[in-house]
Design a protein around this motif. Structure first.
Motif, PDB file in Angstrom:
ATOM      1  N   TYR A   1      38.118  40.370  27.678  1.00  0.00           N
ATOM      2  CA  TYR A   1      37.878  41.365  28.722  1.00  0.00           C
ATOM      3  C   TYR A   1      37.695  40.704  30.080  1.00  0.00           C
ATOM      4  O   TYR A   1      38.243  41.174  31.088  1.00  0.00           O
ATOM      5  CB  TYR A   1      36.649  42.211  28.368  1.00  0.00           C
ATOM      6  N   LEU A   2      36.942  39.608  30.112  1.00  0.00           N
ATOM      7  CA  LEU A   2      36.749  38.904  31.379  1.00  0.00           C
ATOM      8  C   LEU A   2      38.062  38.326  31.905  1.00  0.00           C
ATOM      9  O   LEU A   2      38.309  38.338  33.113  1.00  0.00           O
ATOM     10  CB  LEU A   2      35.705  37.801  31.225  1.00  0.00           C
ATOM     11  N   LEU A   3      38.904  37.830  31.009  1.00  0.00           N
ATOM     12  CA  LEU A   3      40.218  37.332  31.432  1.00  0.00           C
ATOM     13  C   LEU A   3      41.065  38.456  32.024  1.00  0.00           C
ATOM     14  O   LEU A   3      41.741  38.268  33.035  1.00  0.00           O
ATOM     15  CB  LEU A   3      40.951  36.683  30.254  1.00  0.00           C
ATOM     16  N   TYR A   4      41.034  39.620  31.388  1.00  0.00           N
ATOM     17  CA  TYR A   4      41.795  40.770  31.888  1.00  0.00           C
ATOM     18  C   TYR A   4      41.320  41.173  33.281  1.00  0.00           C
ATOM     19  O   TYR A   4      42.138  41.387  34.194  1.00  0.00           O
ATOM     20  CB  TYR A   4      41.661  41.940  30.910  1.00  0.00           C
ATOM     21  N   LYS A   5      40.014  41.286  33.461  1.00  0.00           N
ATOM     22  CA  LYS A   5      39.486  41.694  34.762  1.00  0.00           C
ATOM     23  C   LYS A   5      39.733  40.631  35.831  1.00  0.00           C
ATOM     24  O   LYS A   5      40.071  40.956  36.968  1.00  0.00           O
ATOM     25  CB  LYS A   5      37.979  41.997  34.666  1.00  0.00           C
ATOM     26  N   ASN A   6      39.591  39.361  35.474  1.00  0.00           N
ATOM     27  CA  ASN A   6      39.838  38.304  36.451  1.00  0.00           C
ATOM     28  C   ASN A   6      41.321  38.207  36.804  1.00  0.00           C
ATOM     29  O   ASN A   6      41.662  37.862  37.928  1.00  0.00           O
ATOM     30  CB  ASN A   6      39.309  36.963  35.938  1.00  0.00           C
ATOM     31  N   TYR A   7      42.206  38.526  35.862  1.00  0.00           N
ATOM     32  CA  TYR A   7      43.631  38.546  36.188  1.00  0.00           C
ATOM     33  C   TYR A   7      43.948  39.692  37.149  1.00  0.00           C
ATOM     34  O   TYR A   7      44.778  39.527  38.050  1.00  0.00           O
ATOM     35  CB  TYR A   7      44.486  38.671  34.929  1.00  0.00           C
ATOM     36  N   SER A   8      43.287  40.836  36.986  1.00  0.00           N
ATOM     37  CA  SER A   8      43.524  41.934  37.929  1.00  0.00           C
ATOM     38  C   SER A   8      43.028  41.561  39.331  1.00  0.00           C
ATOM     39  O   SER A   8      43.653  41.920  40.329  1.00  0.00           O
ATOM     40  CB  SER A   8      42.865  43.226  37.440  1.00  0.00           C
ATOM     41  N   ILE A   9      41.938  40.832  39.420  1.00  0.00           N
ATOM     42  CA  ILE A   9      41.452  40.356  40.718  1.00  0.00           C
ATOM     43  C   ILE A   9      42.438  39.360  41.313  1.00  0.00           C
ATOM     44  O   ILE A   9      42.770  39.426  42.502  1.00  0.00           O
ATOM     45  CB  ILE A   9      40.044  39.732  40.567  1.00  0.00           C
ATOM     46  N   TYR A  10      42.930  38.455  40.481  1.00  0.00           N
ATOM     47  CA  TYR A  10      43.915  37.470  40.942  1.00  0.00           C
ATOM     48  C   TYR A  10      45.182  38.154  41.445  1.00  0.00           C
ATOM     49  O   TYR A  10      45.694  37.806  42.506  1.00  0.00           O
ATOM     50  CB  TYR A  10      44.262  36.501  39.809  1.00  0.00           C
ATOM     51  N   SER A  11      45.690  39.141  40.701  1.00  0.00           N
ATOM     52  CA  SER A  11      46.922  39.813  41.133  1.00  0.00           C
ATOM     53  C   SER A  11      46.693  40.604  42.411  1.00  0.00           C
ATOM     54  O   SER A  11      47.582  40.679  43.268  1.00  0.00           O
ATOM     55  CB  SER A  11      47.460  40.721  40.021  1.00  0.00           C
ATOM     56  N   PHE A  12      45.500  41.195  42.581  1.00  0.00           N
ATOM     57  CA  PHE A  12      45.185  41.898  43.815  1.00  0.00           C
ATOM     58  C   PHE A  12      45.199  40.929  45.000  1.00  0.00           C
ATOM     59  O   PHE A  12      45.804  41.216  46.041  1.00  0.00           O
ATOM     60  CB  PHE A  12      43.822  42.573  43.712  1.00  0.00           C
ATOM     61  N   LEU A  13      44.544  39.780  44.842  1.00  0.00           N
ATOM     62  CA  LEU A  13      44.511  38.798  45.923  1.00  0.00           C
ATOM     63  C   LEU A  13      45.895  38.220  46.195  1.00  0.00           C
ATOM     64  O   LEU A  13      46.249  37.970  47.349  1.00  0.00           O
ATOM     65  CB  LEU A  13      43.533  37.673  45.585  1.00  0.00           C
ATOM     66  N   HIS A  14      46.682  38.035  45.157  1.00  0.00           N
ATOM     67  CA  HIS A  14      48.038  37.516  45.319  1.00  0.00           C
ATOM     68  C   HIS A  14      48.899  38.507  46.127  1.00  0.00           C
ATOM     69  O   HIS A  14      49.612  38.100  47.050  1.00  0.00           O
ATOM     70  CB  HIS A  14      48.656  37.258  43.945  1.00  0.00           C
ATOM     71  N   LYS A  15      48.806  39.792  45.795  1.00  0.00           N
ATOM     72  CA  LYS A  15      49.554  40.809  46.544  1.00  0.00           C
ATOM     73  C   LYS A  15      49.053  40.904  47.981  1.00  0.00           C
ATOM     74  O   LYS A  15      49.843  41.099  48.899  1.00  0.00           O
ATOM     75  CB  LYS A  15      49.426  42.171  45.861  1.00  0.00           C
ATOM     76  N   PHE A  16      47.751  40.776  48.163  1.00  0.00           N
ATOM     77  CA  PHE A  16      47.169  40.855  49.506  1.00  0.00           C
ATOM     78  C   PHE A  16      47.658  39.702  50.373  1.00  0.00           C
ATOM     79  O   PHE A  16      48.015  39.894  51.535  1.00  0.00           O
ATOM     80  CB  PHE A  16      45.645  40.845  49.407  1.00  0.00           C
TER      81      PHE A  16
ATOM     82  N   LEU B   1      50.439  37.832  49.902  1.00  0.00           N
ATOM     83  CA  LEU B   1      51.886  37.889  50.101  1.00  0.00           C
ATOM     84  C   LEU B   1      52.307  39.000  51.064  1.00  0.00           C
ATOM     85  O   LEU B   1      53.277  38.852  51.798  1.00  0.00           O
ATOM     86  CB  LEU B   1      52.605  38.075  48.762  1.00  0.00           C
ATOM     87  N   SER B   2      51.583  40.113  51.060  1.00  0.00           N
ATOM     88  CA  SER B   2      51.971  41.227  51.918  1.00  0.00           C
ATOM     89  C   SER B   2      51.669  40.942  53.385  1.00  0.00           C
ATOM     90  O   SER B   2      52.329  41.462  54.270  1.00  0.00           O
ATOM     91  CB  SER B   2      51.268  42.506  51.477  1.00  0.00           C
ATOM     92  N   GLY B   3      50.647  40.155  53.658  1.00  0.00           N
ATOM     93  CA  GLY B   3      50.292  39.834  55.033  1.00  0.00           C
ATOM     94  C   GLY B   3      49.572  40.972  55.737  1.00  0.00           C
ATOM     95  O   GLY B   3      49.370  40.919  56.940  1.00  0.00           O
TER      96      GLY B   3
END
Length: 118
Positions: A27-42, A44-46
């Motif tokens: 569960y912690l891996l799933y939630k931390n991956y969602s945080i990582y993908s949010f930051l990655h999109k943020f 990259l989008s600029g």
């Protein structure tokens, strides 16, 4: 039985205890991956703006409480195994990982909250 013979209880329920730990880690891996993908999109989008309530969707109370509960359980297991002179390196590494997870989640929560409000 737990207080009289904790090592016997550990041996009897070894799979169940470690299955619970594996579910918590998953569960912690799933939630931390969602945080990582949010930051990655943020990044990259600029974009300068972050959607409101981003922290509410990324972080919940379980993300902050679960590592602490895991640390308590791992310390109990560590003490039992240490008293029986069994290998404990795995549990020490897991405790360090949980502490690192707590620090990173707190830091990312405050950072995303700061970006969200400004």
């Amino acid at each position: 039985m737990i207080l009289r013979k904790p090592y016997a209880f550990l041996i009897k329920h070894f799979r169940l205890i470690h299955a619970m730990l594996a579910v918590c880690i998953g569960y912690l891996l799933y939630k931390n991956y969602s945080i990582y993908s949010f930051l990655h999109k943020f990044i990259l989008s600029g974009d300068v703006k972050v959607p409101l309530n981003s922290t509410d969707s990324l972080f919940n109370l379980i993300v902050f409480i679960l590592p602490w509960l895991m640390i308590v359980l791992l310390i109990v297991l560590l003490v039992i195994l240490f008293r029986k002179k069994k290998p404990t390196l795995f549990y020490i590494i897991n405790i360090i990982i949980c502490i690192f997870t707590i620090v990173m989640d707190r830091y990312l929560y405050s950072t995303i909250l700061y970006v969200e409000t400004n």
